[in-house]
Design a protein around this motif. Structure first.
Motif, PDB file in Angstrom:
ATOM      1  N   GLU A 188      11.310   7.688  -6.443  1.00 34.24           N
ATOM      2  CA  GLU A 188      12.708   8.368  -6.211  1.00 34.24           C
ATOM      3  C   GLU A 188      12.643   9.616  -6.035  1.00 34.24           C
ATOM      4  OE1 GLU A 188      15.270   7.537  -9.506  1.00 34.24           O
ATOM      5  OE2 GLU A 188      13.759   8.386 -10.977  1.00 34.24           O
ATOM      6  N   LYS A 189      11.535  10.330  -6.167  1.00 34.51           N
ATOM      7  CA  LYS A 189      11.594  11.881  -5.936  1.00 34.51           C
ATOM      8  C   LYS A 189      11.126  12.467  -4.766  1.00 34.51           C
ATOM      9  CE  LYS A 189      12.314  13.106 -11.013  1.00 34.51           C
ATOM     10  NZ  LYS A 189      13.548  12.535 -10.969  1.00 34.51           N
ATOM     11  N   ASP A 190      10.668  11.434  -4.081  1.00 31.85           N
ATOM     12  CA  ASP A 190       9.825  11.799  -2.651  1.00 31.85           C
ATOM     13  C   ASP A 190      10.805  11.157  -1.586  1.00 31.85           C
ATOM     14  OD1 ASP A 190       7.316  13.128  -3.816  1.00 31.85           O
ATOM     15  OD2 ASP A 190       7.093  10.988  -4.410  1.00 31.85           O
ATOM     16  N   ASN A 191      10.444  11.597  -0.209  1.00 37.86           N
ATOM     17  CA  ASN A 191      11.225  10.884   0.770  1.00 37.86           C
ATOM     18  C   ASN A 191      10.359   9.903   1.173  1.00 37.86           C
ATOM     19  OD1 ASN A 191      12.832  12.975   1.558  1.00 37.86           O
ATOM     20  ND2 ASN A 191      11.052  14.273   2.070  1.00 37.86           N
ATOM     21  N   ILE A 192      10.782   8.642   1.414  1.00 34.90           N
ATOM     22  CA  ILE A 192      10.246   7.282   1.702  1.00 34.90           C
ATOM     23  C   ILE A 192      10.279   6.724   2.889  1.00 34.90           C
ATOM     24  CG2 ILE A 192      10.517   4.877   1.083  1.00 34.90           C
ATOM     25  CD1 ILE A 192      11.819   5.700  -1.588  1.00 34.90           C
TER      26      ILE A 192
ATOM     27  N   LYS B 240       0.889  -1.229  -0.143  1.00 37.18           N
ATOM     28  CA  LYS B 240       0.015  -0.072   0.000  1.00 37.18           C
ATOM     29  C   LYS B 240       0.964   1.034   0.053  1.00 37.18           C
ATOM     30  CE  LYS B 240      -3.467   2.154   2.654  1.00 37.18           C
ATOM     31  NZ  LYS B 240      -4.151   2.131   3.992  1.00 37.18           N
ATOM     32  N   VAL B 241       0.826   2.177  -0.809  1.00 33.92           N
ATOM     33  CA  VAL B 241       1.356   3.331  -0.759  1.00 33.92           C
ATOM     34  C   VAL B 241       0.447   4.562  -0.699  1.00 33.92           C
ATOM     35  CG1 VAL B 241       2.838   4.961  -2.453  1.00 33.92           C
ATOM     36  CG2 VAL B 241       2.747   2.390  -2.728  1.00 33.92           C
ATOM     37  N   ASP B 242       0.997   5.375   0.367  1.00 37.90           N
ATOM     38  CA  ASP B 242       0.300   6.604   0.511  1.00 37.90           C
ATOM     39  C   ASP B 242       1.077   7.591   0.425  1.00 37.90           C
ATOM     40  OD1 ASP B 242      -2.165   5.533   1.529  1.00 37.90           O
ATOM     41  OD2 ASP B 242      -1.535   5.232   3.299  1.00 37.90           O
ATOM     42  N   GLN B 243       0.587   8.703  -0.258  1.00 32.88           N
ATOM     43  CA  GLN B 243       1.545  10.066  -0.303  1.00 32.88           C
ATOM     44  C   GLN B 243       1.027  11.232   0.824  1.00 32.88           C
ATOM     45  OE1 GLN B 243       3.293  10.615  -3.163  1.00 32.88           O
ATOM     46  NE2 GLN B 243       4.150  12.535  -2.427  1.00 32.88           N
ATOM     47  N   LYS B 244       1.999  11.518   1.540  1.00 34.85           N
ATOM     48  CA  LYS B 244       1.883  12.604   2.509  1.00 34.85           C
ATOM     49  C   LYS B 244       2.727  13.609   2.227  1.00 34.85           C
ATOM     50  CE  LYS B 244      -0.831   9.793   5.049  1.00 34.85           C
ATOM     51  NZ  LYS B 244      -1.799   9.933   6.323  1.00 34.85           N
ATOM     52  N   LYS B 245       2.211  14.830   2.002  1.00 33.22           N
ATOM     53  CA  LYS B 245       3.015  15.973   1.729  1.00 33.22           C
ATOM     54  C   LYS B 245       4.221  15.392   0.770  1.00 33.22           C
ATOM     55  CE  LYS B 245       1.964  18.282   6.021  1.00 33.22           C
ATOM     56  NZ  LYS B 245       2.651  18.825   7.353  1.00 33.22           N
ATOM     57  N   HIS B 246       5.433  15.859   1.338  1.00 31.04           N
ATOM     58  CA  HIS B 246       6.627  15.418   0.526  1.00 31.04           C
ATOM     59  C   HIS B 246       7.210  14.033   0.686  1.00 31.04           C
ATOM     60  CE1 HIS B 246       7.364  17.415   4.190  1.00 31.04           C
ATOM     61  NE2 HIS B 246       8.510  16.585   4.389  1.00 31.04           N
TER      62      HIS B 246
ATOM     63  N   VAL C 186       6.488   9.484   0.849  1.00 29.60           N
ATOM     64  CA  VAL C 186       5.639   8.389   0.435  1.00 29.60           C
ATOM     65  C   VAL C 186       5.772   7.267   1.444  1.00 29.60           C
ATOM     66  CG1 VAL C 186       5.512   6.345  -1.377  1.00 29.60           C
ATOM     67  CG2 VAL C 186       5.827   8.861  -2.138  1.00 29.60           C
ATOM     68  N   ILE C 187       4.648   6.969   1.908  1.00 34.92           N
ATOM     69  CA  ILE C 187       4.588   5.890   3.061  1.00 34.92           C
ATOM     70  C   ILE C 187       4.567   4.420   2.193  1.00 34.92           C
ATOM     71  CG2 ILE C 187       3.724   4.768   5.007  1.00 34.92           C
ATOM     72  CD1 ILE C 187       2.696   8.120   5.604  1.00 34.92           C
ATOM     73  N   ILE C 188       5.208   3.422   2.190  1.00 30.02           N
ATOM     74  CA  ILE C 188       4.927   2.258   1.526  1.00 30.02           C
ATOM     75  C   ILE C 188       4.823   1.177   2.687  1.00 30.02           C
ATOM     76  CG2 ILE C 188       6.042   0.569  -0.040  1.00 30.02           C
ATOM     77  CD1 ILE C 188       7.877   2.783  -1.182  1.00 30.02           C
ATOM     78  N   LYS C 189       3.734   0.615   2.724  1.00 30.13           N
ATOM     79  CA  LYS C 189       3.530  -0.376   3.791  1.00 30.13           C
ATOM     80  C   LYS C 189       3.085  -1.646   3.174  1.00 30.13           C
ATOM     81  CE  LYS C 189       0.224  -1.049   7.293  1.00 30.13           C
ATOM     82  NZ  LYS C 189      -1.028  -0.534   8.188  1.00 30.13           N
ATOM     83  N   ASP C 190       3.933  -2.821   3.790  1.00 26.95           N
ATOM     84  CA  ASP C 190       3.496  -4.152   3.113  1.00 26.95           C
ATOM     85  C   ASP C 190       2.393  -4.666   3.957  1.00 26.95           C
ATOM     86  OD1 ASP C 190       3.958  -6.870   2.719  1.00 26.95           O
ATOM     87  OD2 ASP C 190       5.200  -7.277   4.152  1.00 26.95           O
ATOM     88  N   THR C 191       1.443  -5.150   2.941  1.00 26.48           N
ATOM     89  CA  THR C 191      -0.039  -5.657   3.200  1.00 26.48           C
ATOM     90  C   THR C 191       0.254  -7.275   3.214  1.00 26.48           C
ATOM     91  OG1 THR C 191      -0.672  -5.247   1.098  1.00 26.48           O
ATOM     92  CG2 THR C 191      -1.057  -3.623   2.765  1.00 26.48           C
ATOM     93  N   GLN C 192       1.213  -7.861   2.561  1.00 28.21           N
ATOM     94  CA  GLN C 192       1.273  -9.201   2.238  1.00 28.21           C
ATOM     95  C   GLN C 192       1.849 -10.064   3.475  1.00 28.21           C
ATOM     96  OE1 GLN C 192       0.071 -10.563  -0.808  1.00 28.21           O
ATOM     97  NE2 GLN C 192      -0.867  -8.362  -0.998  1.00 28.21           N
TER      98      GLN C 192
END
Length: 110
Positions: free
Chosen positions: A34-38, A2-8, A10-16
């Protein structure tokens, strides 16, 4: 995944629940983020080892070279055993705080 964009960021969450396949997905889709903070959200994993976390080091190094933040969120972990090259925190709030501090440092030229 799951990928959520928050301001500047990206929160990448494992759902599996499978860290290895999650790592492969993140690696293959890295160009998208690559253009966002992760922020890598691994809060759902209770059985991660230090060697699992270290597998994120190449992505972290690559992202930090591009002057972006790469923060891993893992609960209940021995944070002292983690290499200095990785930024690992116990909560999403702390991850956002780290990103804000690093953004300020970059703005100031550090």
């Amino acid at each position: 995944m799951k990928v959520d964009q928050k301001k500047h960021s990206v929160i990448i969450k494992d759902t599996q629940g499978d860290f290895t396949s999650f790592l492969m997905k993140v690696t293959h889709q890295y160009k998208t983020f690559e253009k966002d903070n992760i922020v890598i959200d691994l809060l759902a994993h209770n059985d991660l080892t230090i060697s699992d976390i270290k597998q994120l080091m190449p992505l972290s190094k690559q992202h930090k070279k591009a002057k972006k933040s790469f923060v891993i969120v893992v609960a209940d972990f021995d944070y002292n055993a983690i290499p200095e090259q990785l930024t690992v925190v116990p909560s999403l709030l702390e991850a956002h705080d780290i990103i804000e501090m690093e953004e300020i440092e970059r703005d100031l030229g550090f």
